[in-house]
Design a protein around this motif. Sequence first.
Motif, PDB file in Angstrom:
ATOM      1  N   UNK A  20       1.235  -1.358  -0.541  1.00 30.70           N
ATOM      2  CA  UNK A  20      -0.135  -0.127  -0.184  1.00 30.70           C
ATOM      3  C   UNK A  20       1.183   1.383   0.222  1.00 30.70           C
ATOM      4  N   UNK A  21       0.916   1.811  -1.249  1.00 29.47           N
ATOM      5  CA  UNK A  21       1.572   3.170  -1.326  1.00 29.47           C
ATOM      6  C   UNK A  21       1.074   4.102  -0.569  1.00 29.47           C
ATOM      7  N   UNK A  22       2.359   5.146  -0.279  1.00 29.73           N
ATOM      8  CA  UNK A  22       2.090   6.971   0.300  1.00 29.73           C
ATOM      9  C   UNK A  22       0.349   7.607  -0.049  1.00 29.73           C
ATOM     10  N   UNK A  23      -0.984   8.115   0.248  1.00 28.24           N
ATOM     11  CA  UNK A  23      -1.640   8.543   0.063  1.00 28.24           C
ATOM     12  C   UNK A  23      -2.701   7.715  -0.412  1.00 28.24           C
ATOM     13  N   UNK A  54     -11.156   4.657   8.830  1.00 29.94           N
ATOM     14  CA  UNK A  54     -10.863   5.380   7.616  1.00 29.94           C
ATOM     15  C   UNK A  54     -10.008   5.757   7.909  1.00 29.94           C
ATOM     16  N   UNK A  55      -8.736   4.984   6.728  1.00 25.76           N
ATOM     17  CA  UNK A  55      -7.095   5.492   7.010  1.00 25.76           C
ATOM     18  C   UNK A  55      -6.072   6.227   6.007  1.00 25.76           C
ATOM     19  N   UNK A  56      -5.298   6.509   6.147  1.00 22.90           N
ATOM     20  CA  UNK A  56      -4.558   7.389   5.148  1.00 22.90           C
ATOM     21  C   UNK A  56      -3.190   6.823   5.530  1.00 22.90           C
ATOM     22  N   UNK A  57      -2.487   6.331   4.197  1.00 23.87           N
ATOM     23  CA  UNK A  57      -0.818   5.922   4.445  1.00 23.87           C
ATOM     24  C   UNK A  57       0.198   7.480   4.474  1.00 23.87           C
ATOM     25  N   UNK A  58       0.749   7.528   5.570  1.00 25.78           N
ATOM     26  CA  UNK A  58       1.132   9.158   5.590  1.00 25.78           C
ATOM     27  C   UNK A  58       2.786   8.481   4.257  1.00 25.78           C
ATOM     28  N   UNK A  59       3.061   7.211   4.935  1.00 30.72           N
ATOM     29  CA  UNK A  59       4.181   6.479   3.736  1.00 30.72           C
ATOM     30  C   UNK A  59       3.520   5.304   3.732  1.00 30.72           C
TER      31      UNK A  59
END
Length: 199
Positions: A20-23, A54-59
Amino acid sequence: MRKIVLILLAVFAVGALSAFNQGTINPGGYVAISSVKYDSDDDATTGIVIAPQIGYFVIDNLSADLMLSLGMDSQSGDYAGEDYKDSSTSLGIGLGARYFFLNFYGGLGFNYESYSTKEEMGNLEEKYSSSAMYITPKIGYVLPLASNVYADLGLNYRMGIGKVKGTSEIAGVDSDWDYDNEYSKLQFRAGLQIFFPSK
């Protein structure tokens, strides 16, 4: 030996596809419905919990999460010739993080929850409200179902921290109270996660 190497390569290939990539944005969560009898003679308590996240991939592979929960329980019946009804509601909000490796993840969450309960028997009515904080270490596995859609199978250990603080109203008399939050619960969980990759 060659079979073992091929299996390991296949596992790492699946994991690479599941990176899972940043963003990346990750909505998900679970719904749980229960019917519990605390004694064979009791009426069943019906409960529902809705827990979106809900999640957000910071890195890459590290998600910062916002978690919500809404729980409702109700029970009604007859006790010693009197009709009774109990209903309770819980509302929670939390922050957390998960780190993914292959299709596995580990994480930690902090939650604040408030509870309200109303009990009625005949002409007697009692009301309770309280609030508490929890810390929840978690591990899990996301199983691909379709493009960007995964089943989420996990294990949580939920622990109370600080104090439980509350108020009660019985026969029109209000009182405040608190006690150490020694709550603990091991929970097996199944849910659904969707991952929208960054462009």
